[in-house]
Design an enzyme around this catalytic site. Sequence first.
Site, PDB file in Angstrom:
ATOM      1  N   GLU A   5      31.722  13.874  44.781  1.00 44.64           N
ATOM      2  CA  GLU A   5      31.791  14.242  43.540  1.00 44.64           C
ATOM      3  C   GLU A   5      32.240  13.014  42.215  1.00 44.64           C
ATOM      4  OE1 GLU A   5      35.072  17.075  43.536  1.00 44.64           O
ATOM      5  OE2 GLU A   5      34.896  17.497  41.245  1.00 44.64           O
ATOM      6  N   ARG A  10      36.171  14.608  62.634  1.00 43.78           N
ATOM      7  CA  ARG A  10      36.476  15.926  63.442  1.00 43.78           C
ATOM      8  C   ARG A  10      35.101  16.195  63.996  1.00 43.78           C
ATOM      9  NH1 ARG A  10      39.286  18.343  58.304  1.00 43.78           N
ATOM     10  NH2 ARG A  10      38.552  16.683  57.467  1.00 43.78           N
TER      11      ARG A  10
HETATM   12  P1  AMP Z   1      30.478  18.672  52.421  1.00 48.24           P
HETATM   13  O1  AMP Z   1      29.804  16.943  52.354  1.00 48.24           O
HETATM   14  O2  AMP Z   1      31.042  18.791  50.838  1.00 48.24           O
HETATM   15  O3  AMP Z   1      29.881  19.600  53.211  1.00 48.24           O
HETATM   16  O4  AMP Z   1      31.955  18.407  52.981  1.00 48.24           O
HETATM   17  C1  AMP Z   1      32.046  18.257  54.335  1.00 48.24           C
HETATM   18  C2  AMP Z   1      33.235  17.295  54.858  1.00 48.24           C
HETATM   19  O5  AMP Z   1      34.372  17.586  54.092  1.00 48.24           O
HETATM   20  C3  AMP Z   1      33.592  17.785  56.324  1.00 48.24           C
HETATM   21  O6  AMP Z   1      33.439  16.680  57.142  1.00 48.24           O
HETATM   22  C4  AMP Z   1      34.809  18.497  56.179  1.00 48.24           C
HETATM   23  O7  AMP Z   1      35.659  17.807  57.316  1.00 48.24           O
HETATM   24  C5  AMP Z   1      35.509  18.047  54.786  1.00 48.24           C
HETATM   25  N1  AMP Z   1      35.784  19.097  54.218  1.00 48.24           N
HETATM   26  C6  AMP Z   1      35.115  19.641  53.016  1.00 48.24           C
HETATM   27  N2  AMP Z   1      35.939  20.626  52.355  1.00 48.24           N
HETATM   28  C7  AMP Z   1      36.765  20.979  53.224  1.00 48.24           C
HETATM   29  C8  AMP Z   1      38.008  21.815  53.246  1.00 48.24           C
HETATM   30  N3  AMP Z   1      37.971  22.958  52.365  1.00 48.24           N
HETATM   31  N4  AMP Z   1      38.751  22.099  54.380  1.00 48.24           N
HETATM   32  C9  AMP Z   1      38.688  21.125  55.038  1.00 48.24           C
HETATM   33  N5  AMP Z   1      37.832  19.984  55.311  1.00 48.24           N
HETATM   34  C10 AMP Z   1      36.781  20.014  54.415  1.00 48.24           C
END
Ligand code: AMP
Length: 173
Positions: free
Chosen positions: A98, A61
């Site tokens: 995780e 995205r």
């Molecule tokens: P992080 O590495 O935990 O910051 O996760 C980021 C990635 O996970 C991003 O590329 C988002 O597209 C996806 N992501 C994580 N949580 C969500 C959420 N609640 N809704 C949509 N996409 C999410």
Amino acid sequence: MDFKSIIRNIPDFPQQGIIFRDITPLLAHPQGLTSIIQGFQTKFAELNIGKIDAIIGIESRGFILGAPLAMALNCGFVPVRKPKKLPSAVFRVEYALEYGTDSLEIHQDAIAEGQRVIIIDDVIATGGTAAATAKLVQQTGAELVGYGFLIELDFLAGRNALPTVPIVSLVNY
Ligand code: AMP
């Protein structure tokens, strides 16, 4: 444009307890992408971070938002991809999820040493993906000057995991 009223909230996707922030209705809206890109442009202009050489978009995205932003800023676009998608020599970074680990790659010659870049993604949650992407940028020798996210999940404090550069987000939960 009221982004929050158009972003769709999907409870328990992809797993129990997660509220997935679905941006597809916003992308489908005739003014959606234009408003997002204008939002990024306005906020980055306010920060006075100077000339940008490239937008780094995180699969997938980050591609949708990063490419039009690169056009608006008259700069290059560089994809950061899941493993084994990029055909030429890559730098790779492994980061913790995780459960288990994941990896991201960038072409070694995609950006040159000293070039000023911004990393773009749709959502910052824990910040793990964005922090890993900063490590890839570091390997190229380019200078990371900012981050842009359409959505920031404040309660996860993901920005604390990132290097200390300006962070722009357009919607907060
Ligand atoms: P992080 O590495 O935990 O910051 O996760 C980021 C990635 O996970 C991003 O590329 C988002 O597209 C996806 N992501 C994580 N949580 C969500 C959420 N609640 N809704 C949509 N996409 C999410």
